[in-house]
Structure formats: structure tokens, C-alpha cells
Design a protein around this motif. Structure first.
Motif, PDB file in Angstrom:
ATOM      1  N   TYR A 171       0.811  -1.207   0.000  1.00 36.18           N
ATOM      2  CA  TYR A 171       0.000   0.000   0.000  1.00 36.18           C
ATOM      3  C   TYR A 171       0.852   1.268   0.000  1.00 36.18           C
ATOM      4  N   ASN A 172       0.456   2.196  -0.845  1.00 38.77           N
ATOM      5  CA  ASN A 172       0.939   3.567  -0.722  1.00 38.77           C
ATOM      6  C   ASN A 172       0.080   4.267   0.315  1.00 38.77           C
ATOM      7  N   MET A 173       0.712   5.106   1.120  1.00 38.24           N
ATOM      8  CA  MET A 173       0.024   5.719   2.254  1.00 38.24           C
ATOM      9  C   MET A 173       0.070   7.237   2.162  1.00 38.24           C
ATOM     10  N   ALA A 174      -0.900   7.876   2.800  1.00 38.01           N
ATOM     11  CA  ALA A 174      -0.935   9.333   2.794  1.00 38.01           C
ATOM     12  C   ALA A 174      -1.639   9.848   4.040  1.00 38.01           C
ATOM     13  N   TRP A 175      -1.364  11.090   4.326  1.00 35.76           N
ATOM     14  CA  TRP A 175      -2.092  11.829   5.365  1.00 35.76           C
ATOM     15  C   TRP A 175      -2.856  12.968   4.688  1.00 35.76           C
ATOM     16  N   PHE A 176      -4.105  13.101   5.074  1.00 26.10           N
ATOM     17  CA  PHE A 176      -4.946  14.217   4.660  1.00 26.10           C
ATOM     18  C   PHE A 176      -5.416  14.928   5.929  1.00 26.10           C
ATOM     19  N   ARG A 177      -5.946  16.130   5.746  1.00 25.96           N
ATOM     20  CA  ARG A 177      -6.523  16.838   6.889  1.00 25.96           C
ATOM     21  C   ARG A 177      -7.754  17.609   6.427  1.00 25.96           C
ATOM     22  N   GLN A 178      -8.625  17.854   7.391  1.00 24.26           N
ATOM     23  CA  GLN A 178      -9.850  18.595   7.095  1.00 24.26           C
ATOM     24  C   GLN A 178     -10.177  19.504   8.260  1.00 24.26           C
ATOM     25  N   ALA A 179     -10.214  20.798   7.980  1.00 20.41           N
ATOM     26  CA  ALA A 179     -10.606  21.793   8.970  1.00 20.41           C
ATOM     27  C   ALA A 179     -12.103  22.063   8.844  1.00 20.41           C
ATOM     28  N   PRO A 180     -12.743  22.531   9.893  1.00 20.28           N
ATOM     29  CA  PRO A 180     -14.180  22.805   9.832  1.00 20.28           C
ATOM     30  C   PRO A 180     -14.524  23.756   8.684  1.00 20.28           C
ATOM     31  N   GLY A 181     -15.512  23.365   7.893  1.00 18.33           N
ATOM     32  CA  GLY A 181     -15.965  24.207   6.791  1.00 18.33           C
ATOM     33  C   GLY A 181     -15.081  24.172   5.566  1.00 18.33           C
ATOM     34  N   LYS A 182     -14.053  23.331   5.589  1.00 19.35           N
ATOM     35  CA  LYS A 182     -13.142  23.247   4.446  1.00 19.35           C
ATOM     36  C   LYS A 182     -13.119  21.837   3.880  1.00 19.35           C
ATOM     37  N   GLU A 183     -12.652  21.727   2.648  1.00 25.32           N
ATOM     38  CA  GLU A 183     -12.535  20.410   2.026  1.00 25.32           C
ATOM     39  C   GLU A 183     -11.316  19.670   2.572  1.00 25.32           C
ATOM     40  N   ARG A 184     -11.391  18.353   2.467  1.00 25.97           N
ATOM     41  CA  ARG A 184     -10.249  17.545   2.869  1.00 25.97           C
ATOM     42  C   ARG A 184      -9.090  17.820   1.916  1.00 25.97           C
ATOM     43  N   GLU A 185      -7.889  17.993   2.475  1.00 25.87           N
ATOM     44  CA  GLU A 185      -6.737  18.319   1.641  1.00 25.87           C
ATOM     45  C   GLU A 185      -5.570  17.373   1.914  1.00 25.87           C
ATOM     46  N   PHE A 186      -4.813  17.129   0.874  1.00 22.49           N
ATOM     47  CA  PHE A 186      -3.627  16.290   0.954  1.00 22.49           C
ATOM     48  C   PHE A 186      -2.559  16.990   1.785  1.00 22.49           C
ATOM     49  N   VAL A 187      -1.884  16.226   2.632  1.00 21.60           N
ATOM     50  CA  VAL A 187      -0.805  16.758   3.454  1.00 21.60           C
ATOM     51  C   VAL A 187       0.537  16.160   3.032  1.00 21.60           C
ATOM     52  N   ALA A 188       0.613  14.833   3.002  1.00 25.54           N
ATOM     53  CA  ALA A 188       1.865  14.150   2.671  1.00 25.54           C
ATOM     54  C   ALA A 188       1.571  12.727   2.247  1.00 25.54           C
ATOM     55  N   GLY A 189       2.428  12.185   1.385  1.00 29.23           N
ATOM     56  CA  GLY A 189       2.274  10.809   0.937  1.00 29.23           C
ATOM     57  C   GLY A 189       3.616  10.101   0.893  1.00 29.23           C
ATOM     58  N   ILE A 190       3.567   8.780   0.958  1.00 21.68           N
ATOM     59  CA  ILE A 190       4.783   7.971   0.936  1.00 21.68           C
ATOM     60  C   ILE A 190       4.505   6.704   0.146  1.00 21.68           C
ATOM     61  N   ASN A 191       5.473   6.306  -0.669  1.00 24.31           N
ATOM     62  CA  ASN A 191       5.246   5.129  -1.493  1.00 24.31           C
ATOM     63  C   ASN A 191       5.443   3.856  -0.670  1.00 24.31           C
ATOM     64  N   TRP A 192       5.260   2.707  -1.329  1.00 21.69           N
ATOM     65  CA  TRP A 192       5.216   1.430  -0.615  1.00 21.69           C
ATOM     66  C   TRP A 192       6.507   1.126   0.140  1.00 21.69           C
ATOM     67  N   SER A 193       7.646   1.546  -0.416  1.00 20.01           N
ATOM     68  CA  SER A 193       8.924   1.202   0.196  1.00 20.01           C
ATOM     69  C   SER A 193       9.403   2.244   1.201  1.00 20.01           C
ATOM     70  N   GLY A 194       8.818   3.428   1.123  1.00 17.83           N
ATOM     71  CA  GLY A 194       9.308   4.530   1.944  1.00 17.83           C
ATOM     72  C   GLY A 194      10.382   5.339   1.252  1.00 17.83           C
ATOM     73  N   GLY A 195      10.752   4.934   0.043  1.00 10.66           N
ATOM     74  CA  GLY A 195      11.805   5.624  -0.672  1.00 10.66           C
ATOM     75  C   GLY A 195      11.346   6.871  -1.393  1.00 10.66           C
ATOM     76  N   GLY A 196      10.056   7.059  -1.500  1.00 11.53           N
ATOM     77  CA  GLY A 196       9.522   8.239  -2.160  1.00 11.53           C
ATOM     78  C   GLY A 196       8.500   8.935  -1.294  1.00 11.53           C
ATOM     79  N   THR A 197       8.611  10.245  -1.180  1.00 13.51           N
ATOM     80  CA  THR A 197       7.659  11.031  -0.406  1.00 13.51           C
ATOM     81  C   THR A 197       7.266  12.277  -1.178  1.00 13.51           C
ATOM     82  N   TYR A 198       6.128  12.843  -0.788  1.00 16.59           N
ATOM     83  CA  TYR A 198       5.665  14.072  -1.441  1.00 16.59           C
ATOM     84  C   TYR A 198       4.855  14.860  -0.426  1.00 16.59           C
ATOM     85  N   TYR A 199       4.992  16.185  -0.463  1.00 19.81           N
ATOM     86  CA  TYR A 199       4.351  17.030   0.535  1.00 19.81           C
ATOM     87  C   TYR A 199       3.570  18.160  -0.111  1.00 19.81           C
TER      88      TYR A 199
END
Length: 124
Positions: free
Chosen positions: A31-59
Motif C-alpha cells: 500500500y501507498n500511504m498518505a495523510w490528509f486533513r480537514q478543517a471545519p468548513g473546508k474540504e479535505r486536503e492532501f498533506v503528505a504521501g509515501i510510497n510502498w517502500s518509503g523511498g519516495g515522499t511528497y508534501y
């Protein structure tokens, strides 16, 4: 697949928190994994992601150089280290999982499994 987040809480501006997301699935490395966040009254937004091995990340630009995503496939866990927190970081933070090998995607619709969320509140 069950995802359980922990580590949220109340912190003053400039402080740090470390979120954890424990996954029930094996092998976790499928699995590729990610963190999202959602503040009240706002849409859910991407925060950070990491690929299956941990060798790739994106913010997201808003958290780059302040947040660090990592994973431990042996523990079925993904982490989000958050430093220099600001009031605008206040939100419910969600862990998400996506099977496959397409890399890190930033759109919530592409993620199949979600945790229940953990609240992060940053006071000024």
C-alpha cells in the motif's frame, strides 16, 4: 483494511506532534500511504504521501520543510512528524491507504481505506 490513527492533541504554536497510523493489513508494503486533513468548513486536503517502500515522499507546499512522513513496514505503521505547528494546521488528520504501484497521488478519491481521524489543535 483497518487504519487507526493516534497522537493528536492540543499544542501551542511552534510546537510538535507525531501522528501514527497502524494498519491491520499484511503485507503493509502493498500500500501507498498518505495523510490528509480537514478543517471545519473546508474540504479535505492532501498533506503528505509515501510510497510502498518509503523511498519516495511528497508534501503539500504548506507543510513542506515542517512535516515529515515515514513508514515502518515491519510494524505496519506510517508516521507524520509535525514540527513548527501553526494555528492554520488545526484540523482532523486522516490516514489513507491505496493499494498498487502508481506512486503517490494527492487526490482523496484515489484512496480506498481511511482511518477515523485524529484531531490536532494548535493554539496561538
Amino acid at each position: 483494511v483497518q487504519l487507526v490513527e493516534s497522537g493528536g492533541g492540543l499544542v501551542q504554536a511552534g510546537g510538535s506532534l507525531r501522528l501514527s497510523c497502524a494498519a491491520s493489513t499484511r503485507p503493509f508494503s502493498n500500500y501507498n500511504m498518505a495523510w490528509f486533513r480537514q478543517a471545519p468548513g473546508k474540504e479535505r486536503e492532501f498533506v503528505a504521501g509515501i510510497n510502498w517502500s518509503g523511498g519516495g515522499t511528497y508534501y503539500a507546499v504548506s507543510v513542506k520543510d515542517r512535516f515529515t512522513i515515514s513508514r515502518d513496514n515491519g510494524k505496519n505503521t506510517v508516521y507524520l512528524q509535525m514540527n513548527s505547528l501553526q494555528p492554520e494546521d488545526t484540523a482532523a488528520y486522516y490516514c489513507a491507504a491505496r493499494p498498487g504501484s502508481l506512486g503517490i497521488l494527492t487526490t482523496a478519491d484515489y484512496y480506498t481505506y481511511w482511518g477515523q481521524g485524529t484531531q490536532v489543535t494548535v493554539s496561538s
